[in-house]
Scaffold this motif. Structure first.
Motif, PDB file in Angstrom:
ATOM      1  N   ALA A  39       0.846  -1.196   0.000  1.00 56.51           N
ATOM      2  CA  ALA A  39       0.000   0.000   0.000  1.00 56.51           C
ATOM      3  C   ALA A  39       0.881   1.245   0.000  1.00 56.51           C
ATOM      4  N   GLY A  40       0.501   2.225  -0.780  1.00 56.63           N
ATOM      5  CA  GLY A  40       1.260   3.461  -0.871  1.00 56.63           C
ATOM      6  C   GLY A  40       0.997   4.142  -2.202  1.00 56.63           C
ATOM      7  N   PRO A  41       1.790   5.162  -2.516  1.00 54.04           N
ATOM      8  CA  PRO A  41       1.521   5.966  -3.709  1.00 54.04           C
ATOM      9  C   PRO A  41       1.632   5.193  -5.030  1.00 54.04           C
ATOM     10  N   LEU A  55      -2.742  -6.461 -13.546  1.00 55.75           N
ATOM     11  CA  LEU A  55      -1.421  -6.886 -13.102  1.00 55.75           C
ATOM     12  C   LEU A  55      -1.551  -7.792 -11.884  1.00 55.75           C
ATOM     13  N   ASP A  56      -0.564  -8.649 -11.674  1.00 54.16           N
ATOM     14  CA  ASP A  56      -0.533  -9.532 -10.512  1.00 54.16           C
ATOM     15  C   ASP A  56       0.220  -8.811  -9.392  1.00 54.16           C
ATOM     16  N   LEU A  57      -0.540  -8.172  -8.509  1.00 50.10           N
ATOM     17  CA  LEU A  57       0.034  -7.371  -7.434  1.00 50.10           C
ATOM     18  C   LEU A  57       0.007  -8.131  -6.122  1.00 50.10           C
ATOM     19  N   TYR A  58       1.100  -8.041  -5.401  1.00 50.69           N
ATOM     20  CA  TYR A  58       1.239  -8.693  -4.099  1.00 50.69           C
ATOM     21  C   TYR A  58       1.693  -7.657  -3.094  1.00 50.69           C
ATOM     22  N   SER A  59       1.272  -7.823  -1.853  1.00 54.65           N
ATOM     23  CA  SER A  59       1.634  -6.861  -0.819  1.00 54.65           C
ATOM     24  C   SER A  59       2.996  -7.141  -0.194  1.00 54.65           C
ATOM     25  N   SER A  74      -3.950 -12.025  -3.658  1.00 52.95           N
ATOM     26  CA  SER A  74      -4.944 -11.404  -2.794  1.00 52.95           C
ATOM     27  C   SER A  74      -4.796  -9.888  -2.912  1.00 52.95           C
ATOM     28  N   ARG A  75      -5.892  -9.214  -2.862  1.00 50.57           N
ATOM     29  CA  ARG A  75      -5.901  -7.757  -2.995  1.00 50.57           C
ATOM     30  C   ARG A  75      -5.826  -7.118  -1.623  1.00 50.57           C
ATOM     31  N   LEU A  76      -5.159  -5.996  -1.574  1.00 54.41           N
ATOM     32  CA  LEU A  76      -5.153  -5.206  -0.347  1.00 54.41           C
ATOM     33  C   LEU A  76      -6.509  -4.514  -0.239  1.00 54.41           C
ATOM     34  N   THR A  77      -6.949  -4.321   0.973  1.00 52.49           N
ATOM     35  CA  THR A  77      -8.164  -3.530   1.124  1.00 52.49           C
ATOM     36  C   THR A  77      -7.829  -2.075   0.874  1.00 52.49           C
ATOM     37  N   ARG A  78      -8.731  -1.392   0.245  1.00 52.97           N
ATOM     38  CA  ARG A  78      -8.498   0.011  -0.092  1.00 52.97           C
ATOM     39  C   ARG A  78      -8.776   0.879   1.127  1.00 52.97           C
ATOM     40  N   SER A  79      -7.914   1.831   1.330  1.00 56.78           N
ATOM     41  CA  SER A  79      -8.158   2.812   2.389  1.00 56.78           C
ATOM     42  C   SER A  79      -8.131   4.192   1.745  1.00 56.78           C
ATOM     43  N   TRP A  80      -9.244   4.846   1.739  1.00 54.64           N
ATOM     44  CA  TRP A  80      -9.359   6.135   1.081  1.00 54.64           C
ATOM     45  C   TRP A  80      -9.087   7.206   2.036  1.00 54.64           C
TER      46      TRP A  80
END
Length: 80
Positions: A39-41, A55-59, A74-80
């Motif tokens: 998570a980040g910019p 894309l295949d994104l991993y945390s 697995s997707r990161l949960t979005r934090s707005w």
């Protein structure tokens, strides 16, 4: 193939386009490009461009290196 972008702090449209091209090139060669982007910019830019679904994104590196080929990350949960 795993690309660890954990230390990356900036991503513009040109860089996002390059990541998408690398993803397509890997697929053509029968490989999978796994991008480690916490998570980040940088992750936020890819989400805004709707590339997080392509894309295949991993945390984390462990998740990307340990996951079976072809498994959707697995997707990161979005934090707005």
């Amino acid at each position: 193939m795993v690309a660890d972008l954990t230390g990356t702090s900036y991503c513009d449209v040109a860089a996002a386009r390059m990541l998408l091209q690398m993803h397509h090139d890997a697929a053509i060669d029968g490989a999978q490009l796994r991008l480690v982007i916490p998570a980040g910019p940088v992750r936020r830019v890819l989400e805004l461009l709707a590339l997080d679904g392509q894309l295949d994104l991993y945390s984390g590196l462990g998740d990307a290196a340990g996951g079976p080929a072809g498994r959707r990350p697995s997707r990161l949960t979005r934090s707005w």
